[in-house]
Design a protein around this motif. Sequence first.
Motif, PDB file in Angstrom:
ATOM      1  N   GLY A   1      30.848  10.238  21.062  1.00  0.00           N
ATOM      2  CA  GLY A   1      29.542  10.305  21.264  1.00  0.00           C
ATOM      3  C   GLY A   1      29.229   8.257  21.395  1.00  0.00           C
ATOM      4  N   THR A   2      29.762   8.258  20.408  1.00  0.00           N
ATOM      5  CA  THR A   2      29.450   6.354  20.248  1.00  0.00           C
ATOM      6  C   THR A   2      29.645   5.804  22.199  1.00  0.00           C
ATOM      7  OG1 THR A   2      29.753   6.158  18.884  1.00  0.00           O
ATOM      8  CG2 THR A   2      29.628   4.328  20.258  1.00  0.00           C
TER       9      THR A   2
ATOM     10  N   THR B   1      35.880   2.719  13.784  1.00  0.00           N
ATOM     11  CA  THR B   1      37.045   4.382  13.292  1.00  0.00           C
ATOM     12  C   THR B   1      37.904   4.739  13.775  1.00  0.00           C
ATOM     13  OG1 THR B   1      34.816   5.197  13.936  1.00  0.00           O
ATOM     14  CG2 THR B   1      35.921   6.341  14.190  1.00  0.00           C
TER      15      THR B   1
ATOM     16  N   GLY C   1      36.227  14.502  13.743  1.00  0.00           N
ATOM     17  CA  GLY C   1      35.277  14.673  13.146  1.00  0.00           C
ATOM     18  C   GLY C   1      35.373  12.554  14.378  1.00  0.00           C
ATOM     19  N   LYS C   2      36.234  12.236  13.505  1.00  0.00           N
ATOM     20  CA  LYS C   2      35.653  10.511  13.782  1.00  0.00           C
ATOM     21  C   LYS C   2      35.865  10.710  15.785  1.00  0.00           C
ATOM     22  CE  LYS C   2      37.696   8.931   9.254  1.00  0.00           C
ATOM     23  NZ  LYS C   2      36.586   8.832   8.355  1.00  0.00           N
TER      24      LYS C   2
ATOM     25  N   LYS D   1      31.715   0.053  15.985  1.00  0.00           N
ATOM     26  CA  LYS D   1      31.282   1.207  15.318  1.00  0.00           C
ATOM     27  C   LYS D   1      33.037   1.815  16.023  1.00  0.00           C
ATOM     28  CE  LYS D   1      29.229   5.584  14.842  1.00  0.00           C
ATOM     29  NZ  LYS D   1      28.105   6.214  15.356  1.00  0.00           N
TER      30      LYS D   1
ATOM     31  N   ARG E   1      35.554  12.788  17.139  1.00  0.00           N
ATOM     32  CA  ARG E   1      33.854  13.576  18.238  1.00  0.00           C
ATOM     33  C   ARG E   1      33.246  11.552  18.202  1.00  0.00           C
ATOM     34  NH1 ARG E   1      35.950  17.780  16.597  1.00  0.00           N
ATOM     35  NH2 ARG E   1      34.814  17.733  14.492  1.00  0.00           N
ATOM     36  N   SER E   2      33.440  10.836  16.645  1.00  0.00           N
ATOM     37  CA  SER E   2      32.160  10.678  16.757  1.00  0.00           C
ATOM     38  C   SER E   2      32.267   9.396  17.370  1.00  0.00           C
ATOM     39  CB  SER E   2      31.702  10.020  15.599  1.00  0.00           C
ATOM     40  OG  SER E   2      31.116   8.450  15.081  1.00  0.00           O
TER      41      SER E   2
END
Length: 194
Positions: free
Chosen positions: A46-47, A184, A39-40, A180, A42-43
Amino acid sequence: MEENNYTLEQMRADYQQLKERLENQEIINDALMRETMGGKVRSMRGTVGWSIGCAVFVFLTAPVIFHYNPVVHASWAFTIATMLLMAFCIFLDWKFNHKVQGTDLSNCDMLTFSKHVREMKANYAGWIKWAFIIIVFWAGWLIAEVLLNVEEKKLAIPMVVGLLFGLIVGGIIGYSMDRKIIRTCSEIINQIEN
């Protein structure tokens, strides 16, 4: 004597049950950790996608925004340099991310993955320092282009102020995106090490 044998057998059975439970718990914890890290990642993807999207937008619209704009009318050298800078930023995003984004988290070696995440974090932290220097140079060049090439001098100051405002807003957004990603990366590293 028979009582001792029974107790020893019972202890062995209890030990085997406990060992199996611990092994199952480790498997569940490992799977949960890998899912959370997915999940991290994938985050971060996205960024990075937003960052690349912004760079592509600037790359494609730079001639219209800077050269063909009658108020700015920047030189082709500046416009091409801006496009090359955006292409360079896209390349750096790929370079910094490809090892982490390309990792199959379901069966990868966590130490190697942690090493790649550390490298990615260091790359972004180092890039932030260089980006400030590049932005100052680019902004100075843009202001000089506007002041030298504007046909109506009354428009020069408001245009420079508007450009600087846009640059500051864009810089803040870019900086927060990089921070960010760094944050992460730190979370992933801490999760692997703990």
